[in-house]
Design a protein around this motif. Structure first.
Motif, mmCIF file in Angstrom:
data_model
loop_
_atom_site.group_PDB
_atom_site.id
_atom_site.type_symbol
_atom_site.label_atom_id
_atom_site.label_comp_id
_atom_site.label_asym_id
_atom_site.label_seq_id
_atom_site.Cartn_x
_atom_site.Cartn_y
_atom_site.Cartn_z
ATOM 1 N N ILE A 185 4.466 9.327 -0.309
ATOM 2 C CA ILE A 185 3.619 8.539 0.562
ATOM 3 C C ILE A 185 2.093 9.559 0.772
ATOM 4 C CG2 ILE A 185 4.490 9.089 2.764
ATOM 5 C CD1 ILE A 185 2.993 6.527 4.148
ATOM 6 N N ASN A 186 1.058 9.204 -0.068
ATOM 7 C CA ASN A 186 -0.115 10.063 -0.231
ATOM 8 C C ASN A 186 -0.950 9.683 0.952
ATOM 9 O OD1 ASN A 186 -1.590 7.987 -1.465
ATOM 10 N ND2 ASN A 186 -0.941 8.630 -3.343
ATOM 11 N N SER A 187 -1.037 8.794 1.492
ATOM 12 C CA SER A 187 -1.970 8.402 2.285
ATOM 13 C C SER A 187 -1.452 7.195 3.328
ATOM 14 C CB SER A 187 -3.414 7.874 1.991
ATOM 15 O OG SER A 187 -4.263 7.867 2.892
ATOM 16 N N LEU A 188 -2.125 6.916 4.197
ATOM 17 C CA LEU A 188 -1.492 6.054 5.315
ATOM 18 C C LEU A 188 -2.331 4.786 5.584
ATOM 19 C CD1 LEU A 188 1.006 5.658 7.387
ATOM 20 C CD2 LEU A 188 -0.522 7.031 9.064
ATOM 21 N N HIS A 189 -1.723 3.700 5.528
ATOM 22 C CA HIS A 189 -2.531 2.492 5.976
ATOM 23 C C HIS A 189 -2.248 2.141 7.388
ATOM 24 C CE1 HIS A 189 -2.509 -2.416 5.865
ATOM 25 N NE2 HIS A 189 -3.343 -1.971 6.153
ATOM 26 N N VAL A 190 -3.613 2.398 8.016
ATOM 27 C CA VAL A 190 -3.833 2.439 9.542
ATOM 28 C C VAL A 190 -4.512 0.982 9.750
ATOM 29 C CG1 VAL A 190 -3.321 4.658 10.049
ATOM 30 C CG2 VAL A 190 -5.663 3.812 9.786
ATOM 31 N N GLU A 191 -4.366 0.508 10.955
ATOM 32 C CA GLU A 191 -5.302 -0.753 11.376
ATOM 33 C C GLU A 191 -5.685 -0.569 12.794
ATOM 34 O OE1 GLU A 191 -6.474 -3.151 9.668
ATOM 35 O OE2 GLU A 191 -5.171 -3.513 7.802
ATOM 36 N N ARG A 215 10.054 7.694 4.108
ATOM 37 C CA ARG A 215 8.899 7.951 3.139
ATOM 38 C C ARG A 215 9.016 9.417 3.353
ATOM 39 N NH1 ARG A 215 9.138 4.133 -0.098
ATOM 40 N NH2 ARG A 215 6.865 4.494 -1.162
ATOM 41 N N THR A 216 9.560 10.102 2.223
ATOM 42 C CA THR A 216 9.445 11.456 2.055
ATOM 43 C C THR A 216 7.911 11.821 1.736
ATOM 44 O OG1 THR A 216 9.868 11.619 -0.417
ATOM 45 C CG2 THR A 216 11.641 11.623 1.383
ATOM 46 N N LEU A 234 -0.128 1.480 12.511
ATOM 47 C CA LEU A 234 0.200 1.803 11.306
ATOM 48 C C LEU A 234 1.142 1.118 10.308
ATOM 49 C CD1 LEU A 234 2.697 4.761 11.160
ATOM 50 C CD2 LEU A 234 1.602 4.153 13.211
ATOM 51 N N ASP A 235 1.172 1.275 9.138
ATOM 52 C CA ASP A 235 2.162 0.415 8.110
ATOM 53 C C ASP A 235 2.731 1.378 7.340
ATOM 54 O OD1 ASP A 235 3.244 -1.110 5.997
ATOM 55 O OD2 ASP A 235 1.215 -1.558 5.023
ATOM 56 N N ILE A 236 4.227 1.472 7.518
ATOM 57 C CA ILE A 236 4.828 2.120 6.491
ATOM 58 C C ILE A 236 5.752 1.165 5.604
ATOM 59 C CG2 ILE A 236 6.970 3.723 6.373
ATOM 60 C CD1 ILE A 236 4.671 4.834 7.975
ATOM 61 N N SER A 237 5.207 1.349 4.310
ATOM 62 C CA SER A 237 5.758 0.333 3.299
ATOM 63 C C SER A 237 6.836 0.849 2.355
ATOM 64 C CB SER A 237 4.479 -0.321 2.653
ATOM 65 O OG SER A 237 4.081 -1.030 3.315
ATOM 66 N N THR A 238 7.781 0.106 2.018
ATOM 67 C CA THR A 238 8.646 0.446 0.967
ATOM 68 C C THR A 238 8.240 -0.554 -0.206
ATOM 69 O OG1 THR A 238 10.033 -1.353 1.417
ATOM 70 C CG2 THR A 238 10.564 0.883 2.389
ATOM 71 N N GLU A 239 8.833 -0.426 -1.481
ATOM 72 C CA GLU A 239 8.522 -1.382 -2.723
ATOM 73 C C GLU A 239 8.930 -3.050 -2.319
ATOM 74 O OE1 GLU A 239 7.789 2.594 -3.754
ATOM 75 O OE2 GLU A 239 9.989 1.695 -2.837
ATOM 76 N N LYS A 240 9.554 -3.068 -1.257
ATOM 77 C CA LYS A 240 9.684 -4.629 -0.850
ATOM 78 C C LYS A 240 9.865 -5.087 0.491
ATOM 79 C CE LYS A 240 13.602 -4.595 -4.323
ATOM 80 N NZ LYS A 240 15.189 -4.817 -4.771
ATOM 81 N N LYS A 242 0.787 -1.288 0.153
ATOM 82 C CA LYS A 242 -0.229 -0.097 0.015
ATOM 83 C C LYS A 242 0.916 1.244 0.072
ATOM 84 C CE LYS A 242 -4.132 -1.828 2.134
ATOM 85 N NZ LYS A 242 -5.236 -1.631 2.980
ATOM 86 N N PHE A 243 0.291 2.461 -0.979
ATOM 87 C CA PHE A 243 0.762 3.715 -0.871
ATOM 88 C C PHE A 243 2.441 3.632 -1.176
ATOM 89 C CE2 PHE A 243 -2.865 3.690 2.296
ATOM 90 C CZ PHE A 243 -3.677 4.354 1.283
ATOM 91 N N THR A 244 2.636 2.896 -2.238
ATOM 92 C CA THR A 244 4.143 2.898 -2.672
ATOM 93 C C THR A 244 3.858 3.083 -4.357
ATOM 94 O OG1 THR A 244 4.080 0.342 -3.080
ATOM 95 C CG2 THR A 244 5.034 1.155 -0.922
ATOM 96 N N THR A 245 5.135 3.298 -4.765
ATOM 97 C CA THR A 245 5.311 3.667 -6.328
ATOM 98 C C THR A 245 5.386 2.381 -6.899
ATOM 99 O OG1 THR A 245 6.201 6.018 -5.859
ATOM 100 C CG2 THR A 245 6.313 4.775 -8.255
ATOM 101 N N ASP A 246 4.356 1.647 -7.524
ATOM 102 C CA ASP A 246 4.432 -0.009 -7.875
ATOM 103 C C ASP A 246 4.339 0.058 -9.470
ATOM 104 O OD1 ASP A 246 4.240 -2.448 -8.219
ATOM 105 O OD2 ASP A 246 3.149 -2.920 -6.559
ATOM 106 N N ILE A 247 5.373 0.136 -10.102
ATOM 107 C CA ILE A 247 5.273 0.093 -11.371
ATOM 108 C C ILE A 247 4.904 -1.009 -11.903
ATOM 109 C CG2 ILE A 247 6.710 0.212 -13.676
ATOM 110 C CD1 ILE A 247 6.478 2.976 -12.078
ATOM 111 N N GLN A 248 5.352 -2.197 -11.573
ATOM 112 C CA GLN A 248 4.765 -3.566 -11.715
ATOM 113 C C GLN A 248 3.201 -3.775 -11.686
ATOM 114 O OE1 GLN A 248 6.675 -5.968 -13.062
ATOM 115 N NE2 GLN A 248 4.538 -7.106 -13.395
ATOM 116 N N LEU A 249 2.445 -2.893 -10.768
ATOM 117 C CA LEU A 249 1.134 -3.028 -10.595
ATOM 118 C C LEU A 249 0.644 -2.515 -11.786
ATOM 119 C CD1 LEU A 249 -1.395 -3.361 -8.796
ATOM 120 C CD2 LEU A 249 -1.091 -1.098 -7.844
ATOM 121 N N VAL A 250 1.243 -1.333 -12.387
ATOM 122 C CA VAL A 250 0.684 -0.806 -13.391
ATOM 123 C C VAL A 250 0.764 -1.811 -14.917
ATOM 124 C CG1 VAL A 250 0.674 0.903 -15.001
ATOM 125 C CG2 VAL A 250 1.093 1.444 -12.769
#
Length: 425
Positions: free
Chosen positions: A367-373, A362-363, A385-391, A111-119
């Motif tokens: 990160i345009n929004s935040l994954h919280v649980e 994550r500058t 809260l979840d801070i994700s990178t591409e990996k 979530k909320f990463t720049t995922d080129i593979q998703l595209v």
């Protein structure tokens, strides 16, 4: 803005899960099985799936759906049968069952990463002639209203030129609100599937025009819907957990001192109490009712955070308990770490594991929004809260109480502020 190099966690040769795997085409027998299981799960529940402007529409097309609870998938499956659907799913949905998620054709992302593979995966699913289902809010709705929708949606739509269907679920949030999803309410479900853009529309419209249509069609307010449709929720626990999203008292302005029990919401700092009525409205039990409509209170809190960001007052620092998810089979306990968040640097997570320091940043524009649980059941029952990178993904449990909703507000406000500044330059 200070940007230093990220230092990954030292997992000592542990292989990371490849979220960029090419999604398989869902076997047709699984399409039938998913439909049967969805029908079974909906037994005893009152529901309706209404199709609008869908006559003659066949795959490939893209679904953009709001997101409120797991039942969203089951209702959508009843509406798309007998066609194959590839759902975009966050990596934690693969927890302990990656083989199953891959088998049914899910498209994995963080979530909320720049995922080129998703595209690329979205493009491939549509080229195969199937349905791609995307939840653009990328999380369960915290307040039963439309969350942040990224501008990149219009670009993806324009790139693929496949018809767009908006799926809007009503009642799912009221049945199982994100802030207390364990206790279910007796509520009817109404899902609309509406073709909002044809291939011809997409060809002639700009990205901004496409985004405007998507924004309009994915607007919803579950509390207004409840009142307009005369839905009464009589369960005696209906307010329990509401303090997770209504964390600031509008009477004394104190943050993180709200609590709830049974049908009441109250401030432990000043003692003011509100009743959550059967129609979803709020009434103060003493003094003025500042907000009778829950989303109005929620947006008032957002405005308070926006003011703190703009004035330079906002900054968050805490010691957090971190559990990472580099693979799908288990969360890795990384121990205590320092987490900071501010308008200049964004999120910085610094800790130590396996004899080595790690640093994840994550500058603001990353990160345009935040994954919280809330009450996250996969690790331990508490808010995180979840801070994700591409990996990798880092699930952080704050030591401070009831702060994750404010962090989500701040993330969105900081991103949008930085975006405006960048455009002016």
């Amino acid at each position: 803005m200070s940007v230093m190099q990220n230092i990954p966690v030292n997992y000592k040769n542990k292989k990371l899960y490849n979220t960029g795997k090419t999604p398989i085409r869902q076997p047709i027998y699984l399409t039938w099985l998913i439909w049967v299981l969805s029908k079974f799960a909906l037994m005893g529940k009152k529901y309706k799936v209404e199709k609008i402007n869908m006559d003659g529409l066949k795959p490939p097309y893209m679904i953009l759906s709001n997101h409120m609870s797991f039942i969203d998938f089951e209702l959508t499956a009843t509406g798309t049968y007998p066609h194959r659907v590839n759902n975009v799913v966050n990596v934690d949905g693969y927890f302990r069952r990656p083989w199953l998620m891959e088998w049914i054709g899910s498209v994995c992302t963080r979530k909320f990463t720049t995922d080129i593979q998703l595209v690329k995966s979205i493009r491939q699913v549509l080229k195969r002639g199937d349905i791609l289902c995307l939840y653009p809010e990328a999380r369960y709705s915290p307040c039963g209203t439309t969350s942040y929708l990224p501008e990149s949606l219009g670009k993806i739509v324009k790139m693929n030129k496949a018809p767009i269907v908006a799926v809007v679920h009503h009642g799912n949030y009221l049945f199982s609100p994100f802030w207390n999803f364990r206790k279910k309410r007796k509520v009817p479900f109404h899902t609309t599937m509406k073709q909002i853009l044809t291939t011809e529309d997409i060809e002639k419209m700009s990205v901004n025009e496409i985004n405007a249509v998507i924004q309009k069609e994915l607007q919803y307010d579950e509390y207004r819907y409840q009142k307009e449709n005369g839905i009464l929720i009589k369960e005696p626990f209906r307010a329990e957990g509401l303090h997770r999203i209504l964390y600031q008292c509008p009477h004394c302005k104190t943050e993180s001192k709200m609590d709830s029990k049974d049908t009441e919401l109250f401030c432990t700092a000043c003692g003011k109490r509100w009743q959550m009525n059967e129609d979803g409205s709020l009434s103060a039990l003493n003094g003025e009712t500042e907000f009778s409509h829950i989303p109005d209170w929620f947006e008032w809190e957002r405005e308070q955070v926006r003011k703190q960001v703009e004035s330079g007052e906002y900054r968050y620092e805490d010691e957090v308990d971190v559990h990472s998810l580099p693979r799908c089979w288990n969360f890795v306990p990384l121990g205590k770490a320092k987490l900071t968040h501010d308008p200049e640097n964004g999120f910085i997570l610094e800790g130590h594991y396996n004899g080595s320091d790690y640093r994840i940043q994550r500058t603001p524009l990353e990160i345009n929004s935040l994954h919280v649980e809330y009450d996250y059941f996969r690790i331990k029952r508490a808010d995180c809260l979840d801070i994700s990178t591409e990996k990798d993904s880092f699930y952080c449990y704050p030591s401070q109480e009831n702060v994750v909703t404010k962090l989500a507000f701040a993330t969105e406000e900081i991103f949008q502020r930085k975006q405006r500044e960048t455009r002016k330059k």
